[in-house]
Scaffold this motif. Structure first.
Motif, PDB file in Angstrom:
ATOM      1  N   GLN A  32       0.853  -1.216   0.159  1.00 28.74           N
ATOM      2  CA  GLN A  32       0.087  -0.035   0.024  1.00 28.74           C
ATOM      3  C   GLN A  32       0.706   1.204   0.083  1.00 28.74           C
ATOM      4  N   LYS A  33       2.003   1.208   0.619  1.00 32.58           N
ATOM      5  CA  LYS A  33       2.605   2.385   0.698  1.00 32.58           C
ATOM      6  C   LYS A  33       3.426   2.733  -0.510  1.00 32.58           C
ATOM      7  N   ARG A  34       3.380   1.726  -1.381  1.00 29.35           N
ATOM      8  CA  ARG A  34       4.192   1.998  -2.669  1.00 29.35           C
ATOM      9  C   ARG A  34       3.070   2.811  -3.578  1.00 29.35           C
ATOM     10  N   VAL A  35       1.930   2.109  -3.395  1.00 31.55           N
ATOM     11  CA  VAL A  35       0.731   2.725  -4.291  1.00 31.55           C
ATOM     12  C   VAL A  35       0.525   4.173  -3.688  1.00 31.55           C
ATOM     13  N   TYR A  36       0.765   4.298  -2.600  1.00 33.17           N
ATOM     14  CA  TYR A  36       0.306   5.775  -2.043  1.00 33.17           C
ATOM     15  C   TYR A  36       1.563   6.765  -2.558  1.00 33.17           C
ATOM     16  N   ARG A  37       2.759   6.309  -2.661  1.00 31.17           N
ATOM     17  CA  ARG A  37       3.871   6.964  -2.944  1.00 31.17           C
ATOM     18  C   ARG A  37       3.757   7.181  -4.439  1.00 31.17           C
ATOM     19  N   LEU A  38       3.140   6.281  -5.394  1.00 27.81           N
ATOM     20  CA  LEU A  38       2.937   6.499  -6.944  1.00 27.81           C
ATOM     21  C   LEU A  38       1.742   7.436  -7.012  1.00 27.81           C
ATOM     22  N   MET A  39       1.032   7.540  -6.135  1.00 26.78           N
ATOM     23  CA  MET A  39      -0.194   8.433  -6.285  1.00 26.78           C
ATOM     24  C   MET A  39       0.431   9.966  -5.989  1.00 26.78           C
ATOM     25  N   LYS A  40       0.978   9.883  -5.070  1.00 27.45           N
ATOM     26  CA  LYS A  40       1.616  11.209  -4.764  1.00 27.45           C
ATOM     27  C   LYS A  40       2.212  11.705  -5.920  1.00 27.45           C
ATOM     28  N   ILE A  41       3.092  11.091  -6.397  1.00 30.30           N
ATOM     29  CA  ILE A  41       4.138  11.399  -7.569  1.00 30.30           C
ATOM     30  C   ILE A  41       3.175  11.955  -8.709  1.00 30.30           C
ATOM     31  N   GLN A  42       2.043  10.972  -9.091  1.00 29.12           N
ATOM     32  CA  GLN A  42       1.166  11.378  -9.998  1.00 29.12           C
ATOM     33  C   GLN A  42       0.124  12.740  -9.695  1.00 29.12           C
ATOM     34  N   GLY A  43       0.080  12.851  -8.401  1.00 25.61           N
ATOM     35  CA  GLY A  43      -0.700  14.082  -8.234  1.00 25.61           C
ATOM     36  C   GLY A  43      -2.124  13.709  -8.115  1.00 25.61           C
ATOM     37  N   ILE A  44      -2.371  12.386  -7.565  1.00 31.50           N
ATOM     38  CA  ILE A  44      -3.963  11.993  -7.807  1.00 31.50           C
ATOM     39  C   ILE A  44      -4.186  11.814  -6.256  1.00 31.50           C
ATOM     40  N   GLN A  45      -5.494  12.055  -5.687  1.00 34.21           N
ATOM     41  CA  GLN A  45      -5.923  11.649  -4.622  1.00 34.21           C
ATOM     42  C   GLN A  45      -7.633  11.197  -4.911  1.00 34.21           C
ATOM     43  N   SER A  46      -8.105  10.516  -3.928  1.00 36.83           N
ATOM     44  CA  SER A  46      -9.597  10.110  -4.014  1.00 36.83           C
ATOM     45  C   SER A  46     -10.516  11.082  -3.705  1.00 36.83           C
TER      46      SER A  46
END
Length: 95
Positions: A48-62
């Motif tokens: 999950q931490k990897r997905v969270y990090r990739l989401m932050k890099i892409q600038g997306i959030q729920s």
């Protein structure tokens, strides 16, 4: 001038999968739900931490949905008669 490492290539693939799922569900999933769906789709163990990090890099959030009101004020169906009317006395405990 270096070539991307295998980890960076895997992150790029995961980002592509993540973005496709994210667009499919209309941006409602957070990192936990995205992780579950990515695990099912790719068959890999993804943290999950990897997905969270990739989401932050892409600038997306729920999308954070508003909470629904649970308290519905209504008039009672039947009102009991106030028999005691706060006029009671006790001479000893537990009486």
């Amino acid at each position: 001038n270096r070539k991307p490492s295998s980890h960076e290539q895997e992150n790029a693939e995961l980002t592509h999968v993540m973005m496709s799922i994210y667009e499919k569900v209309e941006r409602t999933f957070g990192y936990r739900q995205l992780t579950l769906h990515m695990r099912r789709q790719t068959g890999k163990t993804i943290n999950q931490k990897r997905v969270y990090r990739l989401m932050k890099i892409q600038g997306i959030q729920s999308v954070i949905r508003r909470k629904k009101k649970r308290d519905a004020r209504s008039t009672p169906q039947q009102v009991a008669e106030n028999v005691l009317n706060r006029k009671f006395t006790a001479d000893a405990p537990n009486e």
